[in-house]
Design an enzyme around this catalytic site. Sequence first.
Site, short mmCIF file in Angstrom:
data_model
loop_
_atom_site.label_atom_id
_atom_site.label_comp_id
_atom_site.label_asym_id
_atom_site.label_seq_id
_atom_site.Cartn_x
_atom_site.Cartn_y
_atom_site.Cartn_z
N CYS A 1 -37.35 24.20 -1.07
CA CYS A 1 -35.91 23.97 -1.17
C CYS A 1 -35.22 24.95 -2.11
CB CYS A 1 -35.64 22.53 -1.60
SG CYS A 1 -36.14 21.30 -0.35
N ASP B 1 -31.75 12.91 -2.43
CA ASP B 1 -32.04 13.03 -3.86
C ASP B 1 -31.11 12.15 -4.69
OD1 ASP B 1 -33.85 14.94 -3.10
OD2 ASP B 1 -32.91 16.59 -4.18
N ASP C 1 -41.85 18.28 0.56
CA ASP C 1 -40.41 18.27 0.81
C ASP C 1 -40.08 18.67 2.26
OD1 ASP C 1 -37.77 17.82 -0.04
OD2 ASP C 1 -38.04 19.00 -1.86
N LYS D 1 -46.35 16.25 -3.56
CA LYS D 1 -45.01 15.92 -3.07
C LYS D 1 -44.65 16.96 -2.02
CE LYS D 1 -40.13 15.79 -4.45
NZ LYS D 1 -39.16 15.91 -5.57
N ASP E 1 -42.93 20.08 -9.90
CA ASP E 1 -42.09 20.14 -8.70
C ASP E 1 -41.93 21.61 -8.27
OD1 ASP E 1 -39.54 19.57 -6.90
OD2 ASP E 1 -40.28 17.60 -7.51
N ASP E 2 -40.85 21.93 -7.62
CA ASP E 2 -40.60 23.24 -7.02
C ASP E 2 -40.65 24.36 -8.07
OD1 ASP E 2 -39.90 25.16 -5.14
OD2 ASP E 2 -38.06 24.16 -4.51
N ARG F 1 -40.03 9.04 0.95
CA ARG F 1 -38.65 8.94 0.49
C ARG F 1 -37.80 8.26 1.55
NH1 ARG F 1 -36.71 12.86 -3.13
NH2 ARG F 1 -34.66 12.56 -2.21
N TRP G 1 -36.56 12.52 2.91
CA TRP G 1 -35.19 12.10 2.57
C TRP G 1 -34.67 10.93 3.39
CZ3 TRP G 1 -33.68 17.64 4.12
CH2 TRP G 1 -34.30 18.58 3.29
N TRP H 1 -38.62 17.76 -11.92
CA TRP H 1 -37.39 18.23 -11.28
C TRP H 1 -36.11 17.69 -11.89
CZ3 TRP H 1 -36.26 22.29 -8.61
CH2 TRP H 1 -35.00 22.39 -8.03
#
Length: 428
Positions: free
Chosen positions: A167, A251, A196, A194, A117-118, A247, A230, A82
């Site tokens: 996201c 970010d 989110d 991962k 990632d995404d 997390r 987050w 990412w």
Amino acid sequence: MARGPSTWSSSSSLMLALLVAAAAAATASEAARVPAAVGNWTEVLSGAPRRARHGHGYVWRHRRRAFENGLGRTPQMGWNSWNHFGCGINEDLIKQTADALVNTGMAKLGYEYVNIDDCWAESDRDSQGNFVANRQTFPSGIKALADYVHAKGLKLGIYSDAGSRTCSQKMPGSLDHEEQDVKTFSSWGIDYLKYDNCNDAGRSVMERYTKMSNAMKTYGKSIFFSLCEWGRENPATWAGSMGNSWRTTDDIADNWGSMTSRADQNDRWASYAGPGGWNDPDMLEVGNGGMTEAEYRSHFSIWALAKAPLLIGCDVRSMSQQTKDILSNSEVIAVNQDSLGVQGKKAQSSNGLEVWAGPLSNNRKVVVLWNRQGYQATITAQWSSIGLASSTAVTARDLWAHSSFSAQGQLSASVAPHDCKMYVLTPK
């Protein structure tokens, strides 16, 4: 099996509401007892893992964790797409990254996870409700990619979201598809997830992450579970029962202000980390170009001391020698991977001149002298701040200069702006 709310009875809904309320109250109560960032290594948290003074050192007692899949005994190491590539990923990039980790020697140093990632999936699920790899960018499918990565002696990670969409909005999330998706990931040979926190459909963090955690415990026992909530609802206080890392911050961005603020935010939760579950101040920015060499050295040193995940965020296929020298410092990596598994923390702070420190195995200490000011300055670590008796003589190993010397009572060094010095102290 957890079911979607549309099929719950009213009594089930009431029970869930009561459970979530109780969890939220416990979290708020726990968070209120978290120590300030700067401490003297003698404080004890009521209800959290306790540090018990033992002679002139410190022994940490960690809570038993309900989530125990045998993974994450030390912080995870690897690479994630990412920070450098965003949605601009494809299967060739992932293969080339795996190749580069091996060819540069980074894999032998412990960088084992290659994490997508995404943006890896099609916008919609198939007719059976399953994830479908993006046909343009991942035409061979994820299982074939996992096979390729595994053949290199590495592990493949993937991404999803505790919401209706991820996201990026470009692919579905896993909300209400938790068990189905974990079964899919397991069938593909995925080693890391991962997870989110976007597009939550108005449903609570506890509900959404508990559902995925339960699915992982049943169908994904060999998958490292990284919660990416987050830090909004103090996950350090509850995520140890759900996953292997969580997390603690928003970010990170590739600049000094972002990096330092993430370090400070993460430091608050130091007492909650330990083997099997780690605080995560987000991935590394080393090598992406937005900070100086000194700032990247500080970034890597503090992440290592704080037992943060060491997930490379740059393009390892074309990284500079300077970047490689930072990321491949085996002595700094050894601090991060130390078997004692205690997160170091900020021990002294005066006008941006800081001492961060923590215990290591075999009665050693790690110390970072960190100059967050814009001028050269001398920083002194007092033994009393880092859990050593004033009479203790040590061999100090400079992990960046790769040299050793003797010290007693304190350790001083002149440190350049935004740079650091990092030492391991071994009592004589």
